[in-house]
Design an enzyme around this catalytic site. Sequence first.
Site, PDB file in Angstrom:
ATOM      1  N   SER A  74     -10.412  -0.456   6.717  1.00  0.00           N
ATOM      2  CA  SER A  74      -9.849  -0.300   5.131  1.00  0.00           C
ATOM      3  C   SER A  74      -8.937  -1.433   5.011  1.00  0.00           C
ATOM      4  CB  SER A  74      -8.847   0.808   5.366  1.00  0.00           C
ATOM      5  OG  SER A  74      -9.547   2.017   5.408  1.00  0.00           O
ATOM      6  N   LYS A 105       0.884  -1.345   0.008  1.00  0.00           N
ATOM      7  CA  LYS A 105      -0.197  -0.186  -0.034  1.00  0.00           C
ATOM      8  C   LYS A 105       1.053   1.249   0.139  1.00  0.00           C
ATOM      9  CE  LYS A 105      -4.010   2.107   2.513  1.00  0.00           C
ATOM     10  NZ  LYS A 105      -5.001   1.530   3.616  1.00  0.00           N
ATOM     11  N   SER A 153      -9.768   1.705   2.556  1.00  0.00           N
ATOM     12  CA  SER A 153      -8.956   2.545   1.722  1.00  0.00           C
ATOM     13  C   SER A 153      -7.914   1.859   1.010  1.00  0.00           C
ATOM     14  CB  SER A 153      -8.163   3.700   2.572  1.00  0.00           C
ATOM     15  OG  SER A 153      -7.227   2.919   3.485  1.00  0.00           O
TER      16      SER A 153
END
Length: 468
Positions: A179, A82, A155
């Site tokens: 997330s 990420k 997210s």
Amino acid sequence: MPLNNPEFATMTELAKAYRSRELSPVEVTRLMLERIEKLDPHLRSFVTVTADKALAQARQAEQEMARGEFRGPMHGVPVGLKDLCRTAGIRTTWGTKVLSDYIPDEDATVVRRLADAGAVMLGKLQMTEGAFGAHHPDIPAPLNPWGDEYWSGVSSSGSGVATAAGLCYGAVGTDTGGSIRYPSGANGLTGLKPTWGRVSRHGVLALADSLDHIGPMTRSAADAGAMLGAMAGEDPRDPTSLPTPVPDYLANIDKGMRGPTIGVAPADMDGVCDAATLRVIDEARRVMTELGAKVTEYQLPPSSAAMRNNWGRYCAVETAIAHEATYPSRKDDYGPVLAGLIEAGRRLGATDLMKMHHTRLMFAGDLRKLFEAFDLLLVPVHPFSNPTIERYNRLLRDPQTMNESLRYTAPYNMSGSPTITLPGGFTDTGLPVGFQLVGRHLDEALLVQAGHAFQQVTDWHTRHPQSA
């Protein structure tokens, strides 16, 4: 490549294929890079592809294996990061415009530990702005491989899309209010949110420090355990990391579910969740019972409702702190959703914040008492099954509806509890739906064991999007 559909192999299958010389890290890494080049211009899951670094790490892994040196289940496995994990010499954008050209000079601890375990880094994965609820308006969001018009989760959207589409074998996600769990549910993945402090946050850009959890997003519970084992552990550079030894999460994975007690709260779901979500919970309850678990009903403590209602304001204060260096000085570079959160945090008074903090402590105590009676809790990921992007954007504009969408996720960030998200079924339109198991602090091994037991008798986690 003798292994059928190697792009969708699990990490454990790759490890076996490496040892038997059926596959090599270099050819698997090249396969991933070819798929990224072919599919990701449409899916948009990667921000930066690090092909040269990936091939160099794959060659090193291959040479080590040729000498009979195997570092463990992550050795030679291509993964994604990420794009809030700092990576030395590689752009780390945080899903923002304010850090669009930021190049760190060191790796986050989680990046270094995965490299030490022999993992191959394919690149950095797209995410929402600052890891909150919306992508920056100028940055195209990743597309769900199960259907372009459907939500890919937030997210850790790129982490979910890339892993589901066979562009990596697992990815690092972070979870502040859902997330890891949202994109795992939306993309048909297994996501493990560990206990707060189980994985070092050093070098990982924050949304809200006391709520942020870092964990793996993979295709199976066994893979989640393998990846967490490489990521977890105390870190002197993060004083909030927990000083407890990291167990072998795969050691008792075949123990089954005869014995554990699982709690389920129908009163918290009936009249709240849609039909597909209730169907998945009922099926998970049935399977766990057949596996030998004792599933009984409970009532949520009253403090649970306060957690989902307070989470947004609590998160807002910590987000305002995380952005002090660039907000409001670069306010024009922010999207409206993240800017709105920061403004809310800047306005909140100290008295209101401490009242919420005291309620947070009460909920943590209530949960400890609940776990005296139960080993695990069975809960949905969110009340609605996969929404369209249009519907999610409408939810985002309605604060009350957004609070409800946090009903089953935010409380377990406020408590720091570990959870595992598992694929549990599909909607009538063919979109995956997940569910969660919540555990006691530091009981990730039981979550992995329970998830693996469920996945030994179901096949939801083996299904992949046709578009990939």
